[in-house]
Design an enzyme around this catalytic site. Structure first.
Site, PDB file in Angstrom:
ATOM      1  CB  SER A  56       2.331 -51.238  38.143  1.00 38.02           C
ATOM      2  OG  SER A  56       3.537 -51.625  37.531  1.00 38.02           O
TER       3      SER A  56
ATOM      4  CE1 TYR B  97       8.311 -54.255  33.574  1.00 37.22           C
ATOM      5  CE2 TYR B  97       8.414 -53.233  35.914  1.00 37.22           C
ATOM      6  CZ  TYR B  97       8.886 -53.954  34.832  1.00 37.22           C
ATOM      7  OH  TYR B  97      10.253 -54.455  35.014  1.00 37.22           O
ATOM      8  CG  HIS B  98       5.999 -53.772  39.152  1.00 38.45           C
ATOM      9  ND1 HIS B  98       5.501 -52.457  39.246  1.00 38.45           N
ATOM     10  CD2 HIS B  98       7.410 -53.699  39.303  1.00 38.45           C
ATOM     11  CE1 HIS B  98       6.764 -51.656  39.290  1.00 38.45           C
ATOM     12  NE2 HIS B  98       7.711 -52.356  39.532  1.00 38.45           N
TER      13      HIS B  98
ATOM     14  CE  LYS C 102       9.728 -57.411  33.437  1.00 36.70           C
ATOM     15  NZ  LYS C 102      11.096 -57.569  32.996  1.00 36.70           N
TER      16      LYS C 102
ATOM     17  CG  LEU D  88      19.515 -41.905  41.769  1.00 39.05           C
ATOM     18  CD1 LEU D  88      19.411 -40.664  42.780  1.00 39.05           C
ATOM     19  CD2 LEU D  88      20.394 -43.233  42.326  1.00 39.05           C
TER      20      LEU D  88
ATOM     21  NE  ARG E  28      10.592 -39.148  37.411  1.00 35.55           N
ATOM     22  CZ  ARG E  28       9.780 -38.391  36.928  1.00 35.55           C
ATOM     23  NH1 ARG E  28       9.936 -37.972  35.802  1.00 35.55           N
ATOM     24  NH2 ARG E  28       9.091 -37.655  37.660  1.00 35.55           N
TER      25      ARG E  28
END
Lengths: 403, 403
Positions: free
Chosen positions: B187, B189-190, B193, B247, B249
């Protein structure tokens, strides 16, 4: 074919725009004139007298009958205008030169590091996001740099973008992988082009975008057949310590009787390309796009490699200039070898313009013609990579400077 | 030891700040409250009632006698304030959580892609440039993500940051190299990083900066021993389709009788870590910095891997909840295996908190206690990776929604 050239007012962008226009592209230049504004900041302009954009485009129309459109947009800041342009013009391709492109400038201060990262990353990401949002199948051609690879290898020729490696699994099995060449940038500027690469890889994967990344060597030369047609079309020529590229700087220094400033031992080996080949390569890249779903197409846009001190000694021999070995303001290896593959452009028909005396003297002629416009105090490279490095100022120049 | 925590108001930043304060660090939290502001934008707040920062810090002082300072600074925008803080406070270390951290949020629209790239890259680069400009030897600890590696391998365990490969030279010789693991982010976002990684590698090389990058798995759990001391210290709990982690969620969905929303086949295997281990890992990383001149120290901050559908079926068994296999809003592989090394933290003494019924029920208890605060319309994941993907809405929910 309709092509938007982002950064079409710059050293590579301007002659590329003219070359594409001459060869039948409908060209729209987008530029925020940042390079001219940086001239103001640095108090060091182009050695050649570049005309304002309006005069440039009027001259092009007068000489060739062809029109090039111009839009003043800051693509790193004004996303709405960029998106609207894509939606309105529906270009077939966008050529992306709209980045701060000088390594020494990117290292001058925290401000310059931050400007370079912010400007370059946001320009690229804005363009990618806008192409996705437009819903159009636009081919993006980007000017990268040989500097993404770094200047050391494990002994193999630097491939074009992707490296074949073997990894060993936990079961001891050897598996072949093709990976993006591990980067090792030498400045904040070069690092931004490694960030660009990851942006491109992501959008090619997630959005099936067609992207070509051109890892270019150091450009030398000034004019192309198109920029020679009229003095108002002349290309810029940077001779200062921040924006001047090494070979052009040596030629200019020879023309104005300044010592040729070699950083450190001059043992750095670099890749080079003449400006007339730059514009041909971009045209070839536009004519040979990847397919949707392909990974990013990466080509090495360079034609030869040279060691910096060999270039200095060559020009000293031709011109009688003196060579000054000065402190290296950069933090880098003193010596390196460099072997680079460039088969992809050769296969597409590029006939390299290589270093020869005739072309060197053309640059010297340009430098000599405009030597009165030079501010010699701007010649040495004064931007240092850390506090431990010192500016690259020859002794005789340092002694003559006010304390 | 004086430690500045950038992003100290967030889900990981807040309990980390308390844990460090309890264990003797002098802590300064820096945050622009962006996560709370995004709650406003999404109209989906924390399931738990988080107190304003002033109340949080007053409660901490009341309960423990310890003071934590707070500065409201946008580190991606206000470089001058960040630099002044480093110059005034002279911290030993900075922990950097100050990034937009949700993959679905980063994919919602062009604006969200651009915000995530602009915010995350400039926050990181501003911090790096400010540390250099301060001239101080500050250890930077950054929260990365397991997602930089991607979720497929050639059959080997994912190493901690660096991969051993062999390349073949032009002479046919095989040469060993250790490279930064080739990234494959899932994504925007990823991807940010993965950009951070290249920034860190550059500043470690050019400026000898001491940097630790923690590639964290998906965090589950809510509270830590410190956040349980007083209700005003409670940690945030995200259950919505953008910020809720898988998890947590599922556990919340079970608590409020919502079907457990599994994307696609649920064949995705992911790495996990409990929030109490997150805060211990950051403490261990601070206590074990790299040396000046070292490359970036990279540790995998995860304790176990699980396949998503296995987690859903486990929680369905424990709670009686129904599992809804919904359309996957993400563009990703339907199934993947994942094997990850985490020896570095184990060698430093981490004793992993693994998935067990007691800890699962603690999360369910929290979710049940605050279930009246939930807006169930925010539960499904509606952010799609491209126009070809569809939101992950269960049929019975879709039928009940207004058209």
């Amino acid at each position: 074919m309709k092509t938007i050239v982002l950064g079409g007012d710059g050293f590579c962008g301007w002659p590329t725009s003219l070359h594409l226009s001459k060869n039948g592209h409908e060209v729209i230049i987008v530029d925020n004139l940042s390079r001219r504004n940086i001239d103001n900041e640095l108090e060091a302009g182009s050695l050649t007298p570049i005309a304002p954009m309006g005069q440039r485009l009027a001259a092009w129309k007068e000489v060739t009958g062809k029109e090039i459109a111009f839009r003043n947009i800051d693509v790193a800041q004004d996303y709405a205008a960029l998106l609207e342009l894509l939606q309105t013009e529906k270009p077939d391709a966008v050529v992306h030169f709209a980045e701060q492109r000088a390594a020494p400038y990117s290292m001058k201060s925290s401000w310059h590091k931050r400007y370079t990262v912010d400007n370059n990353v946001n320009a690229t990401n804005n363009l990618l996001a806008a192409i996705v949002e437009s819903g159009q199948d636009i081919h993006l051609v980007h000017l990268g740099t040989m500097g993404v690879y770094g200047y050391g290898t494990a002994g193999m020729k630097i491939p074009e973008g992707y490296l074949d490696v073997e990894v060993t699994t936990d079961e001891g099995e050897r598996v072949q992988q093709k990976i993006l060449y591990p980067t090792n940038p030498g400045s904040i500027y070069h690092m931004t082009k490694t960030l660009d690469q990851l942006l491109f890889a992501y959008y090619a994967k997630n959005d099936d975008m067609r992207i070509t990344d051109l890892h270019q060597g150091i450009v030398w030369g000034t004019n192309t057949p198109e920029t020679k047609l009229d003095e108002r079309l002349i290309n810029r020529f940077d001779y200062d310590g921040d924006y001047g590229t090494v070979l052009n700087r040596f030629l200019m220094q020879a023309a104005v009787d300044h010592p040729l400033t070699v950083h450190g031992t001059g043992g750095q080996t670099r890749a080079f390309i003449h400006i007339t080949d730059t514009v041909k390569c971009v045209e070839l890249a536009l004519a040979n796009p990847p397919q949707r779903g392909d990974k990013v197409k990466i080509l090495n846009q360079m034609t030869e490699t040279h060691r910096v001190r060999d270039l200095a000694e060559l020009i000293a021999r031709l011109s009688g200039a003196e060579v000054a070995y000065v402190t290296n303001p950069r933090r880098e290896d003193a010596e390196n070898d460099l072997h680079v593959r460039n088969d992809l452009f050769l296969d597409l028909g590029l006939e390299p313009t290589t270093l020869e005396a005739g072309l060197l003297s053309e640059v010297t002629d340009v430098a000599r013609r405009y030597r009165d416009r030079a501010d010699l105090s701007k010649v040495p490279a004064r931007s240092t990579w850390t506090r431990a490095q010192k500016p690259g100022v020859p002794d005789q120049v340092r002694k003559a400077e006010p304390v």
